[in-house]
Design an enzyme around this catalytic site. Sequence first.
Site, PDB file in Angstrom:
ATOM      1  N   GLU A 118       1.280   3.985   2.837  1.00 29.42           N
ATOM      2  CA  GLU A 118       1.650   3.562   4.184  1.00 29.42           C
ATOM      3  C   GLU A 118       3.172   3.559   4.312  1.00 29.42           C
ATOM      4  O   GLU A 118       3.821   2.515   4.394  1.00 29.42           O
ATOM      5  CB  GLU A 118       1.044   2.187   4.476  1.00 29.42           C
ATOM      6  CG  GLU A 118      -0.492   2.234   4.470  1.00 29.42           C
ATOM      7  CD  GLU A 118      -1.154   0.867   4.550  1.00 29.42           C
ATOM      8  OE1 GLU A 118      -0.422  -0.144   4.642  1.00 29.42           O
ATOM      9  OE2 GLU A 118      -2.387   0.808   4.514  1.00 29.42           O
ATOM     10  N   GLU A 155       1.006  -4.000  11.381  1.00 28.34           N
ATOM     11  CA  GLU A 155       0.315  -2.713  11.268  1.00 28.34           C
ATOM     12  C   GLU A 155       0.960  -1.710  12.226  1.00 28.34           C
ATOM     13  O   GLU A 155       0.976  -1.931  13.433  1.00 28.34           O
ATOM     14  CB  GLU A 155      -1.170  -2.872  11.623  1.00 28.34           C
ATOM     15  CG  GLU A 155      -1.950  -3.812  10.709  1.00 28.34           C
ATOM     16  CD  GLU A 155      -2.358  -3.146   9.405  1.00 28.34           C
ATOM     17  OE1 GLU A 155      -2.062  -1.956   9.225  1.00 28.34           O
ATOM     18  OE2 GLU A 155      -2.987  -3.824   8.574  1.00 28.34           O
ATOM     19  N   HIS A 211       2.866  -2.711   7.101  1.00 27.54           N
ATOM     20  CA  HIS A 211       1.775  -1.825   6.697  1.00 27.54           C
ATOM     21  C   HIS A 211       1.668  -0.630   7.644  1.00 27.54           C
ATOM     22  O   HIS A 211       2.383  -0.551   8.640  1.00 27.54           O
ATOM     23  CB  HIS A 211       0.439  -2.580   6.707  1.00 27.54           C
ATOM     24  CG  HIS A 211       0.268  -3.541   5.571  1.00 27.54           C
ATOM     25  ND1 HIS A 211      -0.682  -3.382   4.589  1.00 27.54           N
ATOM     26  CD2 HIS A 211       0.938  -4.675   5.269  1.00 27.54           C
ATOM     27  CE1 HIS A 211      -0.593  -4.381   3.731  1.00 27.54           C
ATOM     28  NE2 HIS A 211       0.382  -5.183   4.119  1.00 27.54           N
ATOM     29  N   HIS A 217       0.868  -1.181   0.000  1.00 26.46           N
ATOM     30  CA  HIS A 217       0.000   0.000   0.000  1.00 26.46           C
ATOM     31  C   HIS A 217       0.905   1.230   0.000  1.00 26.46           C
ATOM     32  O   HIS A 217       1.569   1.511   1.013  1.00 26.46           O
ATOM     33  CB  HIS A 217      -0.923  -0.008   1.221  1.00 26.46           C
ATOM     34  CG  HIS A 217      -1.920  -1.110   1.211  1.00 26.46           C
ATOM     35  ND1 HIS A 217      -2.377  -1.714   2.371  1.00 26.46           N
ATOM     36  CD2 HIS A 217      -2.555  -1.744   0.193  1.00 26.46           C
ATOM     37  CE1 HIS A 217      -3.248  -2.664   2.047  1.00 26.46           C
ATOM     38  NE2 HIS A 217      -3.368  -2.700   0.730  1.00 26.46           N
TER      39      HIS A 217
END
Length: 814
Positions: free
Chosen positions: A428, A593, A521, A425
């Site tokens: 990010e 994350e 991420h 992504h």
Amino acid sequence: MFPALETEVKQESLPDPYEDFMYHHLQYYGYFKGHRGSLPTSATHQHVWKNNPRYLLSGSFGERQGMVPDPLQKEKLLWPTCISSPVHRQIEAVSRDSLMLSSPLLKSRQLLHDEFGEVSPCLREPRDLFTFFSSSGPLQAPRWPIECEVIKENLHHIEWVPPQPEYFYQPTGNEKLPEIVGEEKGTVVFQLDSVPTGGSYFTSSRVGGKRGIIKELAVTLQGPEDKTLLFESRFESGNLQKAVRVDTYEYELTLRTDLYTNKHTQWFYFRVQNTRKDATYRFTIVNLLKPKSLYTIGMKPLMYSQLDAKTHNIGWRREGNEIRYYKNNRDDGQQAFYCLTWTIQFPHDQDTCFFAHFYPYTYTDLQCYLLSVANNPVQSRFCKLRTLCRSLAGNTVYLLTITNPSRTPQEAAAKKAVVLSARVHPGESNGSWIMKGFLDFILSNSPDAQLLRDIFVFKVVPMLNPDGVIVGNYRCSLAGRDLNRHYKTILKESFPCIWYTRNMIKRLLEEREVLLYCDFHGHSRKNNIFLYGCNNNDRKYWLHERVFPLMLSKNAPDKFSFHSCNFKVQKCKEGTGRVVMWRMGILNSYTMESTFGGSTLGNKRDTHFTTEDLKSLGYHVCDTLLDFCDPDRTKFMQCLTELKELLQQEIHKKFNELGQDMDLEGSWSDICLSDIESSTSGSDSSLSDGLPVHLLNVADELNQKKKMYKKKKKKLLQTRKQRNEQYQKNNWMQELKLTEDALSFQERAGFASSTLQKQPTFFRNSENASSSAMRNEKPRLNESRLHGRDKGTSLDPSKMPSLILTKNKERMQV
């Protein structure tokens, strides 16, 4: 063109069969415009390259000059970076003594040497696998879609760690909610034209993007007293589409959606000029799409001042007051938008400042870092830099293989693998900073780093989606889709980055065990750092997938939250990297994350994360790997015990919420963990949009071909009877060949040749007369061979021809 080469050529007259070919080839591509005599012959070119320092390779990777240097010379410069000195001396000796290598007419030098010094003639790897960096030349320029205008300035931001913690913004309750008025009541001061949206799709790319003169999109200042800000975002990772001035110091901003889509507005990165020091400016982004955001609980935007960076060495810092995140009051019947508003006071007059959602990390930043590794004589010995593939736009997707050279083949084969990746992504950028911290540590001379390189092979893809990073997308590639929903794709040309990543890991699994897979991420709605994993249903490894996250939380207690981790596999996440790799057999498969905001834990409570905080997570991943693989299993078993206690507490809590009582003694471990855990709906994950319309037919055709191929393959051997008949036929052919060889030997020894003349007739008759008997006999013979039950002549290959010959003679006499 090459004066030094001309002098050398005049001294030699040996004809070269490749001269005409090379002359036309180089002239066609514009590399050679001199006379035919200026092209070196193969008898002299090796000597010239060895003695002309201008064309020698520098560091680990070479410069692309007018001509490619001698491959042998290049290999001599490459090899010392990855092998030991005794092996290197052995290679040099082979190179000197080999007639094959010194042959003046031989253009292809294919003698390759492995890390153990063994010589095996084989094809050299294609040059595209290597990334040729030059310490003095420019880096590979990013390729942009041809619709994108790109300014020619090279932007660079210094790294800087604030000396004091940057605390979350504390709302006062008096924050203003500006009414969105739009360009009807305001003045457009910046607007991108011809931005591709959801109705179009990517067609081609080029360095520098759109051809022609770059337009001046910002308004023209009317004089020194004009206080209008000048906006710009046509640079790497920038994505501002429009700016409307609605008051003297107030601006409404519209973000560009991900290219070839009409959504995914969260990341922002743009530049302003013509600032005034004493004024209070207000910026309002008007087209954000997420109902929830960290801006509602204290996150501040980032600001960078070029004058501060130049004069005070101050980099990105958290700034802003009156921060509010709220729903757009304009109702046009379409999707609801959300607004982010904040006020700012610039530190200097006439400054150039940048604003960003998070610390930018561009494709060029990555290339500069990899260049430093490639030119480091120590790091390049154990870090091999390759091209995994080219992206949709033609940008290089890099693959790093990091491991210390092994002393024996057995030691090399015993190493387990760890696979890490980031920036699937593109918005990010947190993932890139964690990746940078990991690389900084694993490439260092720390004893722990050396130990990790001794026991593991690290496969690292530092930027999975370079196209998206370059153009400033938040979530998608240039295919207009979230790549982290397409890891099962069969469309190699449309999703090359993840297709090649998946296949690389698949090949790796065939070679060795992959202990850990982790994809880095960022998260825009939850603070701290945490992992998403996959529940293992095998009771032998029950709760094992949770041990690594728990260990990581103990090593980084002020940043990593184990309670935020989740291990539920949802159907909508089946196409994600962690789930696909888990189903391929990697038990410890995770998505890491990291928040865009900060920490709510320990000493860092209520403070924003800096780049140094994120880089430290890269180190903690390495530290936790050592704990996880410690031969002393005490830590591992303690974590398992703690996990069982935590799970018991969760089960009690779940049943209390449902108003039920349950005796958990003895049977509690049989409860399905997926029923206890909530979903990861709080994550930033988007649902898959499916394939773009223009790719649906391609996918259907490939699926049809795949089905036809499988069907055709199955038709050949549908039943056990057909398989046995096929096996019998193959054995008959093998016996016939052995018999013919044996009889030919007898004929040469003086035996009558009549046997050879009768044998084909016998083969045809016996196949018809005794086929049923042989169907039963041959599988039994094969079974005895497989299991080693018969220790007689049937298992002795040297006696097989005579045995078959005797049987055939007996049948012929009958």
